[in-house]
Write a protein that holds these residues in place. Structure first.
Motif, PDB file in Angstrom:
ATOM      1  N   HIS A 150       0.796  -1.223   0.000  1.00  0.00           N
ATOM      2  CA  HIS A 150       0.000   0.000   0.000  1.00  0.00           C
ATOM      3  C   HIS A 150       0.834   1.281   0.000  1.00  0.00           C
ATOM      4  CE1 HIS A 150      -3.632  -2.349   0.647  1.00  0.00           C
ATOM      5  NE2 HIS A 150      -2.936  -3.050   1.512  1.00  0.00           N
ATOM      6  N   TYR A 179      -1.508   7.176   5.802  1.00  0.00           N
ATOM      7  CA  TYR A 179      -2.945   7.216   5.522  1.00  0.00           C
ATOM      8  C   TYR A 179      -3.402   6.081   4.617  1.00  0.00           C
ATOM      9  CZ  TYR A 179      -2.198  11.814   7.491  1.00  0.00           C
ATOM     10  OH  TYR A 179      -1.831  12.837   8.309  1.00  0.00           O
ATOM     11  N   THR A 180      -2.846   4.889   4.820  1.00  0.00           N
ATOM     12  CA  THR A 180      -3.210   3.737   3.994  1.00  0.00           C
ATOM     13  C   THR A 180      -4.458   3.025   4.499  1.00  0.00           C
ATOM     14  OG1 THR A 180      -1.864   2.187   5.272  1.00  0.00           O
ATOM     15  CG2 THR A 180      -0.793   3.303   3.397  1.00  0.00           C
ATOM     16  N   GLY A 181      -4.836   3.264   5.748  1.00  0.00           N
ATOM     17  CA  GLY A 181      -5.965   2.548   6.323  1.00  0.00           C
ATOM     18  C   GLY A 181      -5.641   1.105   6.642  1.00  0.00           C
ATOM     19  N   THR A 182      -4.344   0.819   6.782  1.00  0.00           N
ATOM     20  CA  THR A 182      -3.896  -0.551   7.057  1.00  0.00           C
ATOM     21  C   THR A 182      -3.016  -0.569   8.297  1.00  0.00           C
ATOM     22  OG1 THR A 182      -1.807  -0.432   5.836  1.00  0.00           O
ATOM     23  CG2 THR A 182      -3.793  -0.957   4.552  1.00  0.00           C
ATOM     24  N   LYS A 213      -6.836   5.773  16.184  1.00  0.00           N
ATOM     25  CA  LYS A 213      -6.210   5.493  14.886  1.00  0.00           C
ATOM     26  C   LYS A 213      -4.690   5.614  14.956  1.00  0.00           C
ATOM     27  CE  LYS A 213      -6.783  10.135  12.906  1.00  0.00           C
ATOM     28  NZ  LYS A 213      -7.451  10.901  11.844  1.00  0.00           N
ATOM     29  N   HIS A 265      -6.712   7.048   7.465  1.00  0.00           N
ATOM     30  CA  HIS A 265      -7.034   6.854   6.050  1.00  0.00           C
ATOM     31  C   HIS A 265      -7.269   8.201   5.391  1.00  0.00           C
ATOM     32  CE1 HIS A 265      -9.399   5.849   2.490  1.00  0.00           C
ATOM     33  NE2 HIS A 265      -8.777   4.711   2.520  1.00  0.00           N
TER      34      HIS A 265
END
Length: 116
Positions: free
Chosen positions: A30, A35-38, A76, A116
């Motif tokens: 990614h 800010y990949t959301g992973t 987060k 993200h």
């Protein structure tokens, strides 16, 4: 930026090794830009004690903790949750798919919120 939930399985001889492997794999897939959301956005994890998930579906427990806003994994930018999945059908399937049968180590489910 917002946040999304993630779940990922990883293998290692220790939880630390599995976490590092999961983060590196996510960065490879990614990107390294944030800010990949992973799990690539995580720098630490907290292990959920066995008595909280023994005999239960591990992903169900992870989703319940996310939905309930569990303090250990709700941020987060905070730690990911980690549940040892060894001995479960999902772990056995993961081992088969990754050629890890007979290899010493555990399959871990990492989960939580990520930027993200």
């Amino acid at each position: 930026m917002g946040a999304v939930t993630f779940e990922t399985l990883a293998f290692g001889t220790t939880a630390d090794e599995a976490f590092t492997s999961a983060v590196e794999d996510a960065k490879h897939m990614h990107g390294h830009n944030g800010y990949t959301g992973t799990i690539a956005e995580k720098t630490s994890f907290t292990i959920i004690p066995e008595h909280e998930h023994k005999g239960r579906q591990k992903r169900t427990v992870a989703r319940e903790l996310i939905d309930q806003g569990d303090q250990r994994i709700q941020r987060k930018r905070g730690p990911a949750g980690a549940i040892n999945c060894s001995g479960t059908k999902a772990a056995n399937r993961y081992r088969e798919q990754h050629g890890l049968e007979g290899t010493h180590g555990d399959v871990w489910l990492f989960f939580g919120w990520a930027a993200h």
